[in-house]
Design a protein around this motif. Structure first.
Motif, PDB file in Angstrom:
ATOM      1  N   ASP A  97      -0.100 -78.277  69.263  1.00  0.00           N
ATOM      2  CA  ASP A  97       0.937 -78.714  70.215  1.00  0.00           C
ATOM      3  C   ASP A  97       0.319 -79.151  71.538  1.00  0.00           C
ATOM      4  O   ASP A  97       0.732 -80.159  72.119  1.00  0.00           O
ATOM      5  CB  ASP A  97       1.953 -77.598  70.469  1.00  0.00           C
ATOM      6  CG  ASP A  97       2.929 -77.413  69.317  1.00  0.00           C
ATOM      7  OD1 ASP A  97       3.044 -78.329  68.468  1.00  0.00           O
ATOM      8  OD2 ASP A  97       3.568 -76.344  69.256  1.00  0.00           O
ATOM      9  N   GLN A  98      -0.659 -78.385  72.026  1.00  0.00           N
ATOM     10  CA  GLN A  98      -1.320 -78.756  73.283  1.00  0.00           C
ATOM     11  C   GLN A  98      -2.013 -80.103  73.145  1.00  0.00           C
ATOM     12  O   GLN A  98      -1.894 -80.959  74.023  1.00  0.00           O
ATOM     13  CB  GLN A  98      -2.347 -77.700  73.684  1.00  0.00           C
ATOM     14  CG  GLN A  98      -1.785 -76.510  74.360  1.00  0.00           C
ATOM     15  CD  GLN A  98      -2.872 -75.547  74.808  1.00  0.00           C
ATOM     16  OE1 GLN A  98      -4.055 -75.892  74.859  1.00  0.00           O
ATOM     17  NE2 GLN A  98      -2.470 -74.338  75.121  1.00  0.00           N
ATOM     18  N   LEU A  99      -2.742 -80.288  72.056  1.00  0.00           N
ATOM     19  CA  LEU A  99      -3.453 -81.542  71.847  1.00  0.00           C
ATOM     20  C   LEU A  99      -2.467 -82.708  71.789  1.00  0.00           C
ATOM     21  O   LEU A  99      -2.676 -83.737  72.437  1.00  0.00           O
ATOM     22  CB  LEU A  99      -4.290 -81.469  70.567  1.00  0.00           C
ATOM     23  CG  LEU A  99      -5.148 -82.682  70.264  1.00  0.00           C
ATOM     24  CD1 LEU A  99      -6.145 -82.952  71.390  1.00  0.00           C
ATOM     25  CD2 LEU A  99      -5.890 -82.485  68.939  1.00  0.00           C
ATOM     26  N   ARG A 100      -1.396 -82.537  71.056  1.00  0.00           N
ATOM     27  CA  ARG A 100      -0.370 -83.584  70.933  1.00  0.00           C
ATOM     28  C   ARG A 100       0.201 -83.939  72.303  1.00  0.00           C
ATOM     29  O   ARG A 100       0.408 -85.107  72.629  1.00  0.00           O
ATOM     30  CB  ARG A 100       0.739 -83.115  69.998  1.00  0.00           C
ATOM     31  CG  ARG A 100       1.721 -84.176  69.584  1.00  0.00           C
ATOM     32  CD  ARG A 100       2.739 -83.650  68.573  1.00  0.00           C
ATOM     33  NE  ARG A 100       2.102 -83.216  67.326  1.00  0.00           N
ATOM     34  CZ  ARG A 100       1.968 -81.941  66.946  1.00  0.00           C
ATOM     35  NH1 ARG A 100       2.422 -80.962  67.705  1.00  0.00           N
ATOM     36  NH2 ARG A 100       1.381 -81.635  65.811  1.00  0.00           N
ATOM     37  N   SER A 101       0.445 -82.938  73.133  1.00  0.00           N
ATOM     38  CA  SER A 101       1.028 -83.183  74.461  1.00  0.00           C
ATOM     39  C   SER A 101       0.036 -83.831  75.419  1.00  0.00           C
ATOM     40  O   SER A 101       0.442 -84.439  76.411  1.00  0.00           O
ATOM     41  CB  SER A 101       1.571 -81.888  75.060  1.00  0.00           C
ATOM     42  OG  SER A 101       0.518 -81.037  75.468  1.00  0.00           O
ATOM     43  N   PRO A 155      -1.773 -80.294  83.252  1.00  0.00           N
ATOM     44  CA  PRO A 155      -0.639 -79.569  83.840  1.00  0.00           C
ATOM     45  C   PRO A 155      -1.170 -78.383  84.657  1.00  0.00           C
ATOM     46  O   PRO A 155      -2.257 -77.863  84.373  1.00  0.00           O
ATOM     47  CB  PRO A 155       0.145 -79.080  82.623  1.00  0.00           C
ATOM     48  CG  PRO A 155      -0.286 -79.935  81.488  1.00  0.00           C
ATOM     49  CD  PRO A 155      -1.701 -80.347  81.796  1.00  0.00           C
ATOM     50  N   PRO A 156      -0.419 -77.940  85.646  1.00  0.00           N
ATOM     51  CA  PRO A 156      -0.907 -76.876  86.535  1.00  0.00           C
ATOM     52  C   PRO A 156      -1.243 -75.561  85.828  1.00  0.00           C
ATOM     53  O   PRO A 156      -2.054 -74.783  86.317  1.00  0.00           O
ATOM     54  CB  PRO A 156       0.225 -76.671  87.535  1.00  0.00           C
ATOM     55  CG  PRO A 156       1.313 -77.592  87.153  1.00  0.00           C
ATOM     56  CD  PRO A 156       0.886 -78.432  86.013  1.00  0.00           C
ATOM     57  N   GLU A 157      -0.660 -75.308  84.658  1.00  0.00           N
ATOM     58  CA  GLU A 157      -0.954 -74.048  83.965  1.00  0.00           C
ATOM     59  C   GLU A 157      -2.309 -74.062  83.247  1.00  0.00           C
ATOM     60  O   GLU A 157      -2.758 -73.044  82.744  1.00  0.00           O
ATOM     61  CB  GLU A 157       0.164 -73.676  82.990  1.00  0.00           C
ATOM     62  CG  GLU A 157       0.371 -74.649  81.851  1.00  0.00           C
ATOM     63  CD  GLU A 157       1.398 -75.748  82.148  1.00  0.00           C
ATOM     64  OE1 GLU A 157       1.887 -76.338  81.184  1.00  0.00           O
ATOM     65  OE2 GLU A 157       1.709 -76.015  83.324  1.00  0.00           O
TER      66      GLU A 157
END
Length: 135
Positions: free
Chosen positions: A90-94, A106-108
């Motif tokens: 999911d992270q890679l896709r985003s 993203p800030p996180e």
């Protein structure tokens, strides 16, 4: 090679990979070979991160590299349902659209660039120092 040229060379494929993220990335030898070529190219980069301000999208690019490295090391069909693997996918896709638009992480998320020219602070932990003698 300049860092900008490196990103221009490798970002298009990274964007395609991120946009087409699937469980097929797990243990994928073709992607592992791509990462090996990418790292060989990176060795020729003269202006590495940590010695200068990051380029637009550079932190996202390296975040994607890190995720891909982990995914290519995972073998077996059981990993396709692992919550950590699903989170990485999911992270890679985003990150694909972020990389395509040269947006920051993203800030996180955070990446710390190490400058190997910096001297460690006196109070930093040094894994190679001798342990303190007992009183």
């Amino acid at each position: 090679m300049e860092a900008q040229a490196f990103l221009e060379r490798h970002s298009p494929r990274m964007i395609r990979i991120a946009k087409d993220t699937s469980p097929e990335l797990l243990g994928n030898r073709r992607i592992a070979r791509y990462l090996e070529r990418l790292h060989r190219d990176f060795e020729t980069v003269e202006d590495k991160p940590g010695k200068r301000e990051p380029l637009p999208g550079e932190d996202v690019f390296w975040w994607c590299v890190t995720i891909l490295e982990e995914l290519t090391e995972i073998r077996g069909l059981g990993g396709r349902k692992d919550p950590y693997v699903l989170m990485m996918l999911d992270q890679l896709r985003s990150m694909g659209p972020r990389l395509e638009n040269a947006e920051p992480l993203p800030p996180e998320f955070q990446i710390h660039w190490f400058d190997d020219r910096e001297e460690p602070e006196d109070d930093e932990w040094d894994p190679f120092s001798e342990p303190d003698a007992d009183p």
